[in-house]
Structures are given as C-alpha cells and as structure tokens.
Motif scaffolding. Structure first.
Motif, PDB file in Angstrom:
ATOM      1  N   SER A 116       0.810  -1.220   0.000  1.00  0.00           N
ATOM      2  CA  SER A 116       0.000   0.000   0.000  1.00  0.00           C
ATOM      3  C   SER A 116       0.842   1.268   0.000  1.00  0.00           C
ATOM      4  CB  SER A 116      -0.987  -0.018   1.168  1.00  0.00           C
ATOM      5  OG  SER A 116      -0.537  -0.846   2.205  1.00  0.00           O
TER       6      SER A 116
ATOM      7  N   PRO B  87       2.507   4.574  -1.440  1.00  0.00           N
ATOM      8  CA  PRO B  87       2.044   5.488  -2.482  1.00  0.00           C
ATOM      9  C   PRO B  87       2.777   5.230  -3.792  1.00  0.00           C
ATOM     10  CG  PRO B  87       2.566   6.694  -0.478  1.00  0.00           C
ATOM     11  CD  PRO B  87       3.034   5.293  -0.271  1.00  0.00           C
ATOM     12  N   SER B  88       1.996   5.029  -4.874  1.00  0.00           N
ATOM     13  CA  SER B  88       2.623   4.619  -6.131  1.00  0.00           C
ATOM     14  C   SER B  88       3.498   5.720  -6.704  1.00  0.00           C
ATOM     15  CB  SER B  88       1.559   4.190  -7.135  1.00  0.00           C
ATOM     16  OG  SER B  88       0.620   5.214  -7.314  1.00  0.00           O
ATOM     17  N   ILE B  89       3.203   6.979  -6.357  1.00  0.00           N
ATOM     18  CA  ILE B  89       4.001   8.067  -6.925  1.00  0.00           C
ATOM     19  C   ILE B  89       5.442   7.999  -6.415  1.00  0.00           C
ATOM     20  CG2 ILE B  89       3.437   9.791  -5.150  1.00  0.00           C
ATOM     21  CD1 ILE B  89       3.198  11.688  -7.770  1.00  0.00           C
ATOM     22  N   LEU B  90       5.616   7.463  -5.210  1.00  0.00           N
ATOM     23  CA  LEU B  90       6.972   7.347  -4.670  1.00  0.00           C
ATOM     24  C   LEU B  90       7.756   6.280  -5.417  1.00  0.00           C
ATOM     25  CD1 LEU B  90       6.357   7.712  -0.844  1.00  0.00           C
ATOM     26  CD2 LEU B  90       7.075   9.415  -2.503  1.00  0.00           C
ATOM     27  N   ILE B  91       7.048   5.209  -5.841  1.00  0.00           N
ATOM     28  CA  ILE B  91       7.692   4.188  -6.665  1.00  0.00           C
ATOM     29  C   ILE B  91       8.205   4.843  -7.945  1.00  0.00           C
ATOM     30  CG2 ILE B  91       7.370   1.969  -7.818  1.00  0.00           C
ATOM     31  CD1 ILE B  91       6.890   1.654  -4.900  1.00  0.00           C
TER      32      ILE B  91
ATOM     33  N   THR C  28      -1.440   5.597 -12.786  1.00  0.00           N
ATOM     34  CA  THR C  28      -0.986   6.739 -13.561  1.00  0.00           C
ATOM     35  C   THR C  28       0.261   7.360 -12.962  1.00  0.00           C
ATOM     36  OG1 THR C  28      -3.317   7.182 -13.801  1.00  0.00           O
ATOM     37  CG2 THR C  28      -1.820   8.806 -14.694  1.00  0.00           C
ATOM     38  N   ALA C  29       0.210   7.588 -11.644  1.00  0.00           N
ATOM     39  CA  ALA C  29       1.254   8.362 -10.978  1.00  0.00           C
ATOM     40  C   ALA C  29       2.672   7.857 -11.262  1.00  0.00           C
ATOM     41  CB  ALA C  29       0.994   8.392  -9.482  1.00  0.00           C
TER      42      ALA C  29
END
Lengths: 300, 281
Positions: free
Chosen positions: B115, B117-121, B210-211
């Motif tokens: 879980s 945050p995908s933007i950090l990936i 998207t992020a």
C-alpha cells in the motif's frame, strides 16, 4: 539443485527488501540538497517558488494531512455503516451482490475518480453546496472564514470528498471481514438475551475487533495520504497554506505529479524529491502501525 | 413526549438501522453515478478510429491506438517480471523461511510495499533508472509497474501455498523427490488457480496506475513499439487530455477512462468467477 532453488527464492524475497530500502535511500539522496539548503525552513515556510528557487513545503504537507483527515472523517462512519449493514441487516440474497459492488468500487482506478470528480462532481458540488454555504454564512463569523473561496469546485473539501469515496470501499471491505470473524455464537447469545442490533455491535462486535478495526482505519488513512491522481484533478493546485475548506490547495503527491516532469533546475527536483521523502516517512509510519495492529492475515 | 427505557432503546436501534441503510445506499449511489457518467460520456466517443489511429493533435482526427498498445506492452512486461519475482519470493516465504525473523521482516516490507504510495515508486525508478540512463523509457515505466505488482503476487502466492495440505507436501517427499521438485511439480500446480488469481488482481491494479508512469515512461504522441524510448500509455494520455482545454481531447479522455474501467471491472468479475469454481487439483 535444491540449495540453488532455495537461494533463488531467497534472493527474490530479499529483492523486495532491497526495493523498499532503495526507495528510502534514493529519496534521501535525491532530496538532500533541498534539506541542506533550506533546513527546517523547508517544513515551516509556505512560499514555493520555482522562479526564485525558494521552496517551503508547509502548504503541501498541511494539504496532505488536512485532506486525509477530512476524508477519513467522512468515509469512516459510512464504511462502518456499510459493514454493519452487510453483517447485520442485509437480506441474504443481496449480501453477495452488494459485497461485490463495494469491492468493485475499490477496483476503479484512481484516475477515473479524478476525472469524475473534476467534470461531474465538482460543478454540481460548487453549485448546490458550496455557493449556498458561502451565501448563508453570516459576515464576519468564523463560519464565513471557513467557507471562503472561489466557488469553482476545485478545493480542499472536494478533494477530501473524492478521497473519501475512494477509501470508503477499502475500509468497508476490511471492516466487514473483521466483523465476520466474530463467532456467531457470541453475537447470537447477545441477541438471545434481547439486545438490539446497536447494542450487539456496540457491546460485542466492536470490542471483539477493536484492535484490528483501528488497523483497518489506519490502512485507509495510508491510502488517502499517498493518493495522487484523484486529488490532483480536484484540489485546485495552489501552493500556499490552505486557509479555508473551499480554498485551493495541494498535497505532496499532487505537487510531485504536477511539477516533477517539468522541473528543470536541480533544486526544484531536489525539493520535490524531499517532499516525496516526507510523504514516505508519514505513510510508512501509518502503514507500519496499521500492519502491527492488523496482523499479517488481514485483508490486502 | 417522554419515552420509557424500552422506547428509547428501540428508537436508538431504529436510528442505527436507518444509518446503516443510508450508508450503504450512499456507497451504491457513488458506484452507479461513476459508472453512469463513464457510460454517458465515454460510449458516445467509442468508434473504430479509437482502436486504429494514434492520439491526435488538438482539433485533429485520431484515436487511442498508440496508448492502448503502449499500455498493454508496459503491463505485460511488468507482469512477467512481477510474476517471476513474486512467485519465487512467495514460495520462499511459505516453504523455506520457517518463520524466521528475516521472513517476518520480508513479510512486513511486502505489506508496506503493497500500500505504499505509487508516486513514490515512480520517483524511485526515476532516480535509479531514468536519470542514469539519460532519458524516459518504456522499460522504466514497466519496472515501476512491476514494483507495484510484485507485492500483490508475493502475498497471494504465499497465502495459497500455505493453504495446501501438509499431506500433499509429505506425499511428494515420500516419493523421494527433493523439496524443490515437490514445490514445482506438486505445490505450484495445486496452487495454480490461486496464483493466477493473484496475477490477475495485480494486473487490474497496475492497468490504471498513472502516478508512477508520469515521469518514467512519460508519453509519446506517436505510435511506437520501442521500449527504450518514451511510450504512450492510456493513464497518462487520459491525465493530459482530461486537463487540456480542447473539447475533442477531453472526449478521448472519457473514452480512455471507460476502456480502463471496463477492463479493470472485467478482470475483477473474472477473478470472482474463477474463485467460485471448485479448485481442481
């Protein structure tokens, strides 16, 4: 052969560990120039200006915390209501379809929520909720300060509501799973001595799952904190410190999404990555707490 | 009117029940409202050109072909990596780890990644792939998606392997086969359905992400199959087009959103159908 296969499996597991460590290390290294230059001012200043190369992150950090908290405030009671409905009141025939519908809501990609929020929800919300509230607020009161803002639908409260719709199904599904772990015998004996559904939920179900339920809520909070696309569409993307429910704002994730690909100067990228590190530390803490409370076996 | 104790109790219980009904109705209304606007706004723009032509310049004719193909390529590449690493890691956790402290750490890290945050990936992949390689590329995008999908596969693999009975393991070992043969020939086959389900869920998860793609694979206005360069993909096209000022771009964004939502919902329904069937093993 067996030791080799075992080693391969072991390295795959270790790769996961390295990935998380890598995320943290790369954010620290990438964001370091910004921390070194602005120091504590990075967290307290609200001026974010790529032209003069001054970066203060108070606005996005506050925006992230406020929208997440508000969305939790909205979503939690509803998620609780849905979970109670599915475990206590729902007719047997409808249980499966409604359960699936709630889970489908969780499957919709966040960008769809964002678009829906921007084009469908925001205009309606601005016209029928925001405008009347602004007009009804008595001049000079605290209330007026709270609802001040341009009624265009892109603001902190809209973002919080969209976020709430997004985290609602996760929390509802997890809470329902938890409620189902309460042994039927215990619940039914409470009904047997004449307790009403409210008393059963309040005196039997909730105490039984208390710890894990807090974990489920934290998990929802973790999602809200890191959510990017749904928020970016509807928060209005203004950098300053949000002053009212209806002022435009930004969150850490939305700032990164909007600016990172266009950041030309080193310091701008570094400041955005430093923001990313702040988000990482916040979500990591929340998620770690959630997992500790939930235990491994609960929900995805 | 003054209520006695019994009246108060039943009043409270009634209010509670009403609250729970209202909550459920609100949640369902949200689902219906979102699906309805997708259909209303998206179906109108749906035509053959969407699948055969590339994204248009403002005001021009065009479709989403490059974005659809790009998305499929990114997700396929990501899934290959995610399934390989995820299944192996899940196997280690379930079969080899013996619940050591290291296994508990890996499990915890996997849960956090699940879980995160995908933007950090996306930022991470930008730092370690895009910047050293000197440019945005499809590979970077696929890697970011893989990193999001892997924890899902790991988790489901571990869970379904642990569901397999001890007798199954013992019968393999009793035949004299080494543990790794038992795992590959018996356990993976028995758990196959569950692993496929996990893979599908991971696929559904990343197909709308998207992020992490915003600054890894970026976007490409033209049709391209070259993973070494920026590549078009549905989520980023939707993001750019939806926020644009052009009416026809916005219409295409709705069509794209409809396509993604239908794909994701179809996968979710498929997973439920698969899970319902009795497992043949």
């Amino acid at each position: 052969m067996d030791p080799i296969f075992r080693a391969v499996c072991f390295s795959a597991a270790t790769a996961l560990l390295c990935a998380l460590a890598g995320v943290m290390v790369s954010l620290v290294i990438g964001g370091w120039p910004a921390f070194a230059k602005f120091g504590l001012g990075f967290f307290t200043s609200e001026s974010w200006n790529p032209v003069t190369e001054v970066y203060g992150a108070a606005g996005p950090i506050a925006g992230t915390l406020i929208t997440s908290f508000l969305s939790l405030l909205i979503a939690l009671p509803i998620a609780f209501g849905v979970a109670v409905f599915l475990t206590e009141f729902c007719p047997r025939v409808l249980r499966r379809p409604i359960g699936i519908a709630v889970e489908l809501l969780a499957g919709i990609p966040s960008i769809v929520y964002g678009m829906w929020g921007l084009f469908v929800f925001a205009p309606v919300f601005a016209k029928y909720v925001q405008l009347p509230m602004v007009l009804a607020a008595p001049p000079g009161s605290v209330w007026e300060k709270l609802v001040a803002g341009v009624p265009n639908g892109a603001n902190i409260l809209t973002a919080s509501i969209i976020l709430a719709i997004m985290i609602l199904p996760y929390m509802a599904a997890t809470l329902r799973e938890l409620f189902l772990t309460v042994p039927a015998k215990v619940r039914e004996s409470a009904y047997g001595i004449g307790a009403t559904p409210l008393e059963v939920v309040g005196a039997v179900t909730l105490p039984y799952v208390k710890r894990s339920a807090i974990g489920a809520v934290m998990l929802g909070l973790g999602r809200a904190l890191g959510e990017t696309m749904a928020v970016t569409f509807v928060i209005g993307n203004a950098h300053g410190f949000p002053t009212s429910l209806f002022s435009s704002g930004s969150t850490i994730a939305s700032t990164i999404a909007n600016e990172f690909a266009e950041a030309t100067s080193e310091m701008h990228s570094a400041a955005l990555i430093a923001l990313g590190l702040v988000l990482f530390l916040i979500t990591f803490t929340v998620l770690a707490l959630a997992r500790a409370l939930l235990g491994h076996r609960q929900a995805v | 009117m003054k209520l006695d104790r019994r009246g108060r109790r039943s009043l409270k219980a009634g209010a509670f029940m009403a609250f729970s009904y209202v909550s459920t109705v609100l949640a369902l209304v949200a689902l219906v409202a979102i699906l309805a606007s997708l259909l209303v706004e998206g179906v109108g723009g749906l035509n053959l050109a969407v699948f055969t032509q590339s994204t248009p310049p403002p005001g021009g004719e065009g479709g989403l072909a490059n974005a659809i193909v790009g998305s499929l390529m990114l997700c396929a590449a990501a899934m290959v990596a995610a399934v390989v690493v995820g299944v192996l890691a899940g196997t280690w956790l379930a079969e080899y780890s013996c619940d050591s402290w290291y296994a508990r750490v890996v499990r915890f890290v996997n849960d956090v990644l699940l879980s995160a945050p995908s933007i950090l990936i996306g930022l991470f992949i930008y730092e370690v792939v895009v910047r050293p390689m000197g440019g945005f590329s499809g590979y970077a995008g696929a890697l970011a998606l893989a990193l999001i999908a892997t924890p899902v596969v790991t988790r489901t693999t571990e869970d379904v392997l642990k569901l397999q009975s001890r007798a199954l393991r013992e019968s393999g070992v009793a035949l004299g086969s080494p543990l790794w043969t038992t795992i590959q020939k018996i356990l993976w086959r028995a758990a196959g359905g569950g692993i496929v389900t996990g893979g599908l869920l991971a696929f559904a998860r990343i197909s709308g992400e998207t992020a992490p793609l915003l600054f890894t694979s970026l976007n490409n206005q033209f049709f391209s199959l070259d993973m070494g360069r920026p590549i078009a993909n549905l989520p980023v096209v939707i993001f750019n087009f939806a926020l644009s000022a052009y009416e026809d771009w916005r219409r295409l964004a709705w069509v794209g959103a409809l396509l993604i939502a239908v794909a994701v919902l179809a996968i979710n329904v498929l997973v439920r159908v698969l899970a319902r069937e009795p497992r043949r093993s």
